[in-house]
Write a protein that holds these residues in place. Structure first.
Motif, PDB file in Angstrom:
ATOM      1  N   THR A  54       0.940  -1.277   0.053  1.00  0.00           N
ATOM      2  CA  THR A  54       0.004   0.133   0.119  1.00  0.00           C
ATOM      3  C   THR A  54       0.736   1.140   0.083  1.00  0.00           C
ATOM      4  OG1 THR A  54      -1.722  -1.278   1.200  1.00  0.00           O
ATOM      5  CG2 THR A  54      -1.918   1.186   0.976  1.00  0.00           C
ATOM      6  N   MET A  55       1.988   1.488   0.801  1.00  0.00           N
ATOM      7  CA  MET A  55       2.913   2.519   0.774  1.00  0.00           C
ATOM      8  C   MET A  55       3.579   2.527  -0.539  1.00  0.00           C
ATOM      9  SD  MET A  55       5.891   3.236   3.375  1.00  0.00           S
ATOM     10  CE  MET A  55       4.683   2.864   4.822  1.00  0.00           C
ATOM     11  N   ASP A  56       4.097   1.331  -1.204  1.00  0.00           N
ATOM     12  CA  ASP A  56       4.664   1.775  -2.492  1.00  0.00           C
ATOM     13  C   ASP A  56       3.483   2.212  -3.460  1.00  0.00           C
ATOM     14  OD1 ASP A  56       6.996   0.957  -4.154  1.00  0.00           O
ATOM     15  OD2 ASP A  56       5.402  -0.231  -5.220  1.00  0.00           O
ATOM     16  N   LEU A  57       2.302   1.846  -3.294  1.00  0.00           N
ATOM     17  CA  LEU A  57       1.459   2.174  -4.381  1.00  0.00           C
ATOM     18  C   LEU A  57       1.019   3.493  -4.316  1.00  0.00           C
ATOM     19  CD1 LEU A  57      -1.131  -0.610  -4.910  1.00  0.00           C
ATOM     20  CD2 LEU A  57       0.493   0.073  -6.213  1.00  0.00           C
ATOM     21  N   SER A  58       1.082   4.260  -3.110  1.00  0.00           N
ATOM     22  CA  SER A  58       0.623   5.622  -2.664  1.00  0.00           C
ATOM     23  C   SER A  58       1.915   6.409  -3.080  1.00  0.00           C
ATOM     24  CB  SER A  58       0.582   5.680  -1.068  1.00  0.00           C
ATOM     25  OG  SER A  58      -0.625   5.065  -0.621  1.00  0.00           O
ATOM     26  N   TYR A  59       3.043   6.009  -3.009  1.00  0.00           N
ATOM     27  CA  TYR A  59       4.445   6.714  -3.508  1.00  0.00           C
ATOM     28  C   TYR A  59       4.417   6.880  -4.847  1.00  0.00           C
ATOM     29  CZ  TYR A  59       9.066   7.714  -4.381  1.00  0.00           C
ATOM     30  OH  TYR A  59      10.197   8.396  -4.712  1.00  0.00           O
ATOM     31  N   ARG A  60       3.984   6.041  -5.602  1.00  0.00           N
ATOM     32  CA  ARG A  60       3.820   5.891  -7.049  1.00  0.00           C
ATOM     33  C   ARG A  60       2.846   6.754  -7.509  1.00  0.00           C
ATOM     34  NH1 ARG A  60       4.724  -0.306  -9.264  1.00  0.00           N
ATOM     35  NH2 ARG A  60       6.810  -0.851  -8.332  1.00  0.00           N
ATOM     36  N   ASN A  61       1.812   6.752  -6.884  1.00  0.00           N
ATOM     37  CA  ASN A  61       0.611   7.692  -7.394  1.00  0.00           C
ATOM     38  C   ASN A  61       1.036   8.963  -7.054  1.00  0.00           C
ATOM     39  OD1 ASN A  61      -0.937   5.585  -8.128  1.00  0.00           O
ATOM     40  ND2 ASN A  61      -1.928   5.310  -6.256  1.00  0.00           N
TER      41      ASN A  61
END
Length: 290
Positions: free
Chosen positions: A225-232
């Protein structure tokens, strides 16, 4: 975090004990569950194989759980949990199988002390007290276990013919004391209670492994979830700061050739083209002045 370390520490502790227990079960059957009598040794053969197999499985499961706890590996911990469940079933089987073999096991254990007056000098006082209390003589073969030195504790009242036998040493008890020891073990359910104790320990290990698996899954989900948030967030920042590409200063936009006109719709579809791009004019209203 502290609670997670505590779960991991307890799981490491229990799995190390399980490896040690497994190695003990591997060694004990081949060292103690043997007999010089072929018939008794043949009866003990299934007991040796059963305990040896339980030791190998226990040792392998302990190593697998220890590795999974150290490396926080979900696959190893899952396999360890499933194996622990099967181990509980096997321990319940041992709890009902071993007591019936206890007499053969005890006989093989004490065989090396016979004859008692030479090989079992360390047990003389214990056996003598047991003979007095239990009204028995010898350990495995009755009075013959003493050789030619039958003690006075083996003597019995001639009037109790049902429990005595006449020998060259007089009337002695005919029942070996090992039968009494086996009965005491059976009444106390020592083997069965030991297996139940191991079942409880195995269940605790399985619960600790399941808790650790659950926490590993939560940690992995949080990382994703943290990785997806960072990418977005990175994509949005690039979209707001990036300017559209500009043509070079000396390059004009592409133009149609001189002899080519703009594409036109057929006359029947012209109104569709206009209505799709321009709103219709308001209806004409007469105001009475013109």
């Amino acid at each position: 975090m502290c609670c997670s370390c505590s779960v991991r520490g307890w799981l490491l502790f229990f799995t190390i004990l399980q490896v040690i227990d497994g190695m003990t079960f591997i060694v004990i059957p081949w060292k103690y569950y043997r007999s010089s009598e072929n018939d008794l040794d043949e009866r003990l053969s299934p007991v040796r194989r059963t305990i040896f197999t339980a030791g190998v499985v226990s040792c392998l499961l302990g190593i697998m759980g220890l590795h999974g706890a150290r490396k926080k590996n979900k696959n190893f911990l899952t396999t360890f949990s499933v194996g622990s469940c099967l181990r509980c079933i096997g321990l319940w089987f041992l709890a009902y199988y071993l007591p019936h073999q206890h007499q053969n096991v005890m006989k093989a254990w004490h065989e090396e002390y016979i004859p008692l007056h030479t090989n079992g000098r360390g047990l003389v006082q214990t056996v003598a007290s047991l003979q007095t209390i239990g009204k028995c003589c010898g350990l495995v073969n009755g009075y013959e276990d003493w050789g030619s030195n039958v003690p006075s504790s083996c003597r019995c009242d001639p009037l109790r013919l049902e429990s005595c036998v006449l020998t060259e040493y007089g009337f002695v008890y005919k029942q070996p004391c090992l039968d009494l020891v086996v009965k005491m073990y059976m009444d106390m359910n020592i083997v069965r209670n030991t297996c139940i104790f191991y079942v409880v320990i195995t269940a605790i290990e399985m619960l600790l492994a399941l808790v650790m698996i659950r926490r590993i899954q939560k940690a992995s989900l949080a990382e994703v979830t943290m990785d997806l948030s960072y990418r977005n967030a990175t994509n949005m920042e690039m979209a707001t700061t990036q300017t559209p590409p500009m043509l070079p200063a000396g390059q004009a936009p592409p133009m149609l050739p001189a002899g080519q006109a703009l594409p036109m719709l057929p006359a029947t579809q012209a109104h569709l083209h206009a209505s799709s791009y321009y709103p219709p004019p308001p209806p004409y209203q007469y105001d009475g002045k013109h």
